[in-house]
Scaffold this motif. Structure first.
Motif, short mmCIF file in Angstrom:
data_model
loop_
_atom_site.label_atom_id
_atom_site.label_comp_id
_atom_site.label_asym_id
_atom_site.label_seq_id
_atom_site.Cartn_x
_atom_site.Cartn_y
_atom_site.Cartn_z
N MET A 75 -12.73 -6.84 20.01
CA MET A 75 -11.59 -6.40 19.08
C MET A 75 -11.98 -5.01 18.30
N ALA A 76 -11.06 -4.29 18.62
CA ALA A 76 -11.19 -2.83 17.87
C ALA A 76 -10.72 -3.03 16.59
N ALA A 77 -11.43 -2.12 15.48
CA ALA A 77 -11.13 -2.26 14.08
C ALA A 77 -9.60 -1.52 14.08
N THR A 78 -9.05 -1.75 12.95
CA THR A 78 -7.53 -1.27 12.74
C THR A 78 -7.67 0.11 12.21
N HIS A 79 -7.05 1.01 13.02
CA HIS A 79 -7.14 2.54 12.26
C HIS A 79 -6.66 2.47 11.05
N PRO A 80 -7.13 3.37 10.28
CA PRO A 80 -6.78 3.54 8.65
C PRO A 80 -5.32 4.01 8.57
N ASN A 81 -4.71 4.63 9.63
CA ASN A 81 -3.28 4.81 9.43
C ASN A 81 -2.37 3.75 9.67
N GLN A 82 -2.86 2.72 10.58
CA GLN A 82 -2.10 1.65 10.51
C GLN A 82 -2.41 0.40 9.39
N ILE A 83 -3.25 0.70 8.74
CA ILE A 83 -3.70 -0.20 7.67
C ILE A 83 -2.77 0.53 6.55
N ALA A 84 -2.79 1.77 6.36
CA ALA A 84 -1.82 2.56 5.15
C ALA A 84 -0.44 2.19 5.65
N PHE A 85 0.09 2.38 6.86
CA PHE A 85 1.43 1.95 7.11
C PHE A 85 1.80 0.58 6.62
N LYS A 86 0.81 -0.53 6.96
CA LYS A 86 1.25 -1.73 6.52
C LYS A 86 1.36 -1.78 5.11
N GLU A 87 0.32 -1.19 4.33
CA GLU A 87 0.41 -1.19 2.85
C GLU A 87 1.59 -0.78 2.44
N GLY A 88 2.15 0.45 2.86
CA GLY A 88 3.33 1.02 2.56
C GLY A 88 4.60 0.17 2.62
N VAL A 89 4.57 -0.58 3.85
CA VAL A 89 5.90 -1.69 3.91
C VAL A 89 5.50 -2.48 3.03
N GLN A 90 4.37 -3.09 2.88
CA GLN A 90 4.42 -3.95 1.83
C GLN A 90 4.89 -3.75 0.56
N TYR A 91 4.50 -2.58 0.03
CA TYR A 91 4.85 -2.10 -1.43
C TYR A 91 6.30 -1.77 -1.23
N LEU A 92 6.94 -1.35 -0.18
CA LEU A 92 8.49 -0.95 0.00
C LEU A 92 9.12 -2.47 -0.19
N PHE A 93 8.65 -3.21 0.57
CA PHE A 93 9.40 -4.54 0.76
C PHE A 93 9.29 -5.31 -0.76
N HIS A 94 8.17 -5.28 -1.38
CA HIS A 94 8.04 -5.95 -2.84
C HIS A 94 9.00 -5.19 -3.59
N SER A 95 9.45 -4.14 -3.51
CA SER A 95 10.07 -3.50 -4.36
C SER A 95 11.64 -3.24 -4.07
N TRP A 96 12.13 -3.84 -2.91
CA TRP A 96 13.44 -3.55 -2.36
C TRP A 96 14.03 -4.82 -3.35
N THR A 97 15.27 -4.38 -3.96
CA THR A 97 15.82 -5.35 -4.94
C THR A 97 16.40 -6.37 -4.22
N ALA A 98 17.10 -6.26 -3.28
CA ALA A 98 17.84 -7.39 -2.55
C ALA A 98 16.74 -8.45 -2.07
N LEU A 99 15.64 -7.97 -1.44
CA LEU A 99 14.57 -8.88 -1.01
C LEU A 99 13.92 -9.50 -1.86
N LYS A 100 13.88 -8.65 -3.12
CA LYS A 100 13.07 -9.16 -4.21
C LYS A 100 13.76 -10.26 -4.79
#
Length: 186
Positions: free
Chosen positions: A1-26
Protein backbone atom coordinates in the motif's frame (compact mmCIF):
# COMPACT_ATOMS: atom_id res chain seq x y z
CA UNK A 1 0.00 0.00 0.00
CA UNK A 2 1.57 3.26 -1.12
CA UNK A 3 1.74 6.26 1.16
CA UNK A 4 -0.70 9.05 0.37
CA UNK A 5 0.90 11.95 -1.48
CA UNK A 6 1.10 15.26 0.46
CA UNK A 7 -0.89 16.98 -2.30
CA UNK A 8 -3.76 14.51 -1.77
CA UNK A 9 -3.64 15.02 1.99
CA UNK A 10 -3.69 18.81 1.56
CA UNK A 11 -6.60 18.60 -0.89
CA UNK A 12 -8.69 16.49 1.51
CA UNK A 13 -7.91 18.89 4.37
CA UNK A 14 -8.98 21.81 2.19
CA UNK A 15 -12.26 20.08 1.30
CA UNK A 16 -12.88 19.41 4.99
CA UNK A 17 -12.28 23.06 5.90
CA UNK A 18 -14.48 24.22 3.02
CA UNK A 19 -17.35 21.90 3.91
CA UNK A 20 -17.12 22.72 7.63
CA UNK A 21 -17.57 26.40 6.79
CA UNK A 22 -20.22 26.01 4.03
CA UNK A 23 -23.21 27.71 5.64
CA UNK A 24 -25.92 25.46 4.16
CA UNK A 25 -24.08 22.27 5.08
CA UNK A 26 -23.11 23.57 8.50
CA UNK A 27 -26.75 24.41 9.29
CA UNK A 28 -27.83 20.98 8.06
CA UNK A 29 -25.28 19.16 10.21
CA UNK A 30 -25.79 21.33 13.30
CA UNK A 31 -29.57 21.00 12.98
CA UNK A 32 -29.34 17.26 12.24
CA UNK A 33 -31.42 17.72 9.10
CA UNK A 34 -29.84 14.52 7.81
CA UNK A 35 -30.80 12.66 10.98
CA UNK A 36 -28.70 11.78 13.98
CA UNK A 37 -25.85 10.68 11.72
CA UNK A 38 -25.55 14.05 9.97
CA UNK A 39 -21.89 14.38 10.95
CA UNK A 40 -21.13 11.00 9.38
CA UNK A 41 -23.06 12.02 6.26
CA UNK A 42 -20.97 15.19 5.98
CA UNK A 43 -17.78 13.15 6.33
CA UNK A 44 -19.02 10.73 3.66
CA UNK A 45 -19.88 13.74 1.46
CA UNK A 46 -16.30 15.00 1.84
CA UNK A 47 -14.89 11.58 0.92
CA UNK A 48 -17.22 11.37 -2.09
CA UNK A 49 -15.99 14.71 -3.44
CA UNK A 50 -12.34 13.82 -2.80
CA UNK A 51 -12.88 10.51 -4.62
CA UNK A 52 -14.61 12.31 -7.50
CA UNK A 53 -11.57 14.54 -7.97
CA UNK A 54 -9.25 11.53 -7.65
CA UNK A 55 -11.11 9.82 -10.49
CA UNK A 56 -11.61 12.82 -12.77
CA UNK A 57 -8.38 14.71 -12.07
CA UNK A 58 -8.16 17.86 -14.16
CA UNK A 59 -11.09 16.66 -16.30
CA UNK A 60 -13.69 17.64 -13.69
CA UNK A 61 -16.88 18.90 -15.30
CA UNK A 62 -18.08 21.98 -13.41
CA UNK A 63 -21.76 21.34 -14.11
CA UNK A 64 -21.43 17.68 -13.10
CA UNK A 65 -19.74 18.73 -9.85
CA UNK A 66 -22.49 21.28 -9.11
CA UNK A 67 -25.11 18.59 -9.78
CA UNK A 68 -23.38 16.22 -7.35
CA UNK A 69 -23.32 18.93 -4.66
CA UNK A 70 -27.00 19.73 -5.22
CA UNK A 71 -28.03 16.07 -5.32
CA UNK A 72 -26.24 15.08 -2.12
CA UNK A 73 -27.50 18.14 -0.22
CA UNK A 74 -31.04 17.31 -1.35
CA UNK A 75 -30.90 13.53 -0.84
CA UNK A 76 -28.95 13.41 2.41
CA UNK A 77 -29.98 16.66 4.16
CA UNK A 78 -33.30 17.56 2.46
CA UNK A 79 -31.94 20.94 1.37
CA UNK A 80 -32.77 22.67 -1.88
CA UNK A 81 -29.88 25.03 -2.57
CA UNK A 82 -31.62 28.19 -3.72
CA UNK A 83 -28.67 30.44 -2.87
CA UNK A 84 -26.51 29.05 -5.69
CA UNK A 85 -23.81 28.21 -3.12
CA UNK A 86 -23.03 25.05 -5.08
CA UNK A 87 -21.53 27.28 -7.79
CA UNK A 88 -19.19 28.97 -5.31
CA UNK A 89 -18.26 25.69 -3.63
CA UNK A 90 -17.61 24.09 -7.02
CA UNK A 91 -15.26 26.93 -8.07
CA UNK A 92 -13.37 26.78 -4.79
CA UNK A 93 -13.04 22.98 -5.06
CA UNK A 94 -11.64 23.24 -8.58
CA UNK A 95 -9.20 25.98 -7.55
CA UNK A 96 -8.19 23.99 -4.48
CA UNK A 97 -7.52 20.89 -6.56
CA UNK A 98 -5.49 22.85 -9.11
CA UNK A 99 -3.35 24.48 -6.43
CA UNK A 100 -2.80 21.25 -4.50
CA UNK A 101 -1.72 19.37 -7.63
CA UNK A 102 0.99 22.02 -8.06
CA UNK A 103 2.09 21.69 -4.42
CA UNK A 104 0.65 25.08 -3.43
CA UNK A 105 -1.27 25.06 -0.17
CA UNK A 106 -2.11 28.75 0.29
CA UNK A 107 -5.82 28.17 -0.33
CA UNK A 108 -5.81 25.28 2.16
CA UNK A 109 -4.40 27.64 4.78
CA UNK A 110 -6.97 30.32 3.90
CA UNK A 111 -9.81 27.79 4.18
CA UNK A 112 -8.40 26.56 7.50
CA UNK A 113 -8.25 30.12 8.83
CA UNK A 114 -11.81 30.86 7.64
CA UNK A 115 -13.13 27.62 9.11
CA UNK A 116 -11.52 28.32 12.48
CA UNK A 117 -12.85 31.87 12.44
CA UNK A 118 -16.38 30.66 11.71
CA UNK A 119 -16.34 27.88 14.30
CA UNK A 120 -14.86 30.24 16.90
CA UNK A 121 -17.50 32.86 16.21
CA UNK A 122 -20.29 30.29 16.40
CA UNK A 123 -19.00 28.86 19.66
CA UNK A 124 -18.96 32.37 21.12
CA UNK A 125 -22.48 33.15 19.95
CA UNK A 126 -23.81 29.81 21.26
CA UNK A 127 -22.29 30.50 24.65
CA UNK A 128 -23.89 33.96 24.74
CA UNK A 129 -27.24 32.65 23.52
CA UNK A 130 -27.34 29.82 26.06
CA UNK A 131 -25.89 31.94 28.84
CA UNK A 132 -22.98 29.53 29.25
CA UNK A 133 -19.85 30.75 30.96
CA UNK A 134 -17.86 27.69 29.88
CA UNK A 135 -15.27 28.16 27.17
CA UNK A 136 -15.52 24.49 26.27
CA UNK A 137 -18.52 24.21 23.97
CA UNK A 138 -17.24 21.16 22.11
CA UNK A 139 -19.73 19.23 24.22
CA UNK A 140 -22.67 20.73 22.29
CA UNK A 141 -23.70 17.43 20.74
CA UNK A 142 -25.16 16.13 23.99
CA UNK A 143 -28.84 16.16 24.83
CA UNK A 144 -29.61 19.71 25.88
CA UNK A 145 -33.33 19.50 25.21
CA UNK A 146 -34.08 20.52 28.78
CA UNK A 147 -32.28 23.84 28.22
CA UNK A 148 -34.25 24.73 25.10
CA UNK A 149 -37.18 27.13 25.27
CA UNK A 150 -38.52 26.04 21.90
CA UNK A 151 -41.19 23.39 22.08
CA UNK A 152 -40.32 20.39 19.95
CA UNK A 153 -42.99 18.64 17.94
CA UNK A 154 -42.99 15.00 17.00
CA UNK A 155 -40.59 14.31 14.13
CA UNK A 156 -38.26 17.19 14.94
CA UNK A 157 -34.88 16.33 16.34
CA UNK A 158 -33.35 18.20 19.23
CA UNK A 159 -30.14 20.05 18.52
CA UNK A 160 -28.10 22.85 19.95
CA UNK A 161 -29.59 25.31 17.44
CA UNK A 162 -33.10 26.54 18.33
CA UNK A 163 -35.78 25.84 15.75
CA UNK A 164 -38.64 28.01 14.67
CA UNK A 165 -42.04 26.95 15.89
CA UNK A 166 -43.94 24.89 13.37
CA UNK A 167 -46.63 26.90 11.63
CA UNK A 168 -50.14 25.57 11.28
CA UNK A 169 -51.00 24.25 7.80
CA UNK A 170 -52.98 26.52 5.49
CA UNK A 171 -56.17 24.75 4.37
CA UNK A 172 -58.37 26.27 1.68
CA UNK A 173 -62.18 26.12 1.54
CA UNK A 174 -62.06 22.84 -0.43
CA UNK A 175 -60.04 21.19 2.33
CA UNK A 176 -56.74 21.14 0.43
CA UNK A 177 -53.57 21.99 2.30
CA UNK A 178 -51.33 24.64 0.74
CA UNK A 179 -47.72 23.54 0.54
CA UNK A 180 -45.41 26.32 1.68
CA UNK A 181 -41.78 26.17 0.65
CA UNK A 182 -39.32 26.41 3.49
CA UNK A 183 -37.50 29.71 3.45
CA UNK A 184 -33.77 30.16 3.72
CA UNK A 185 -32.47 29.86 7.23
CA UNK A 186 -30.06 32.49 8.41
Amino acid sequence: MAATHPNQIAFKEGVQYLFHSWTALKLAVDGEWGGHNSVEKRDWFIDTIVDYFSEKGKNVDTFDLEDILIQIMNDEFSIMLEDKSEQHISKVLEQLFLECTHGKYDLVQTLKHDSQKISGALKGSKAQKNGDDDDDSSDDEGDDSEDMDVEMTEGESSSSAPRREKQEPIVDEDGFETVVKKGKRR
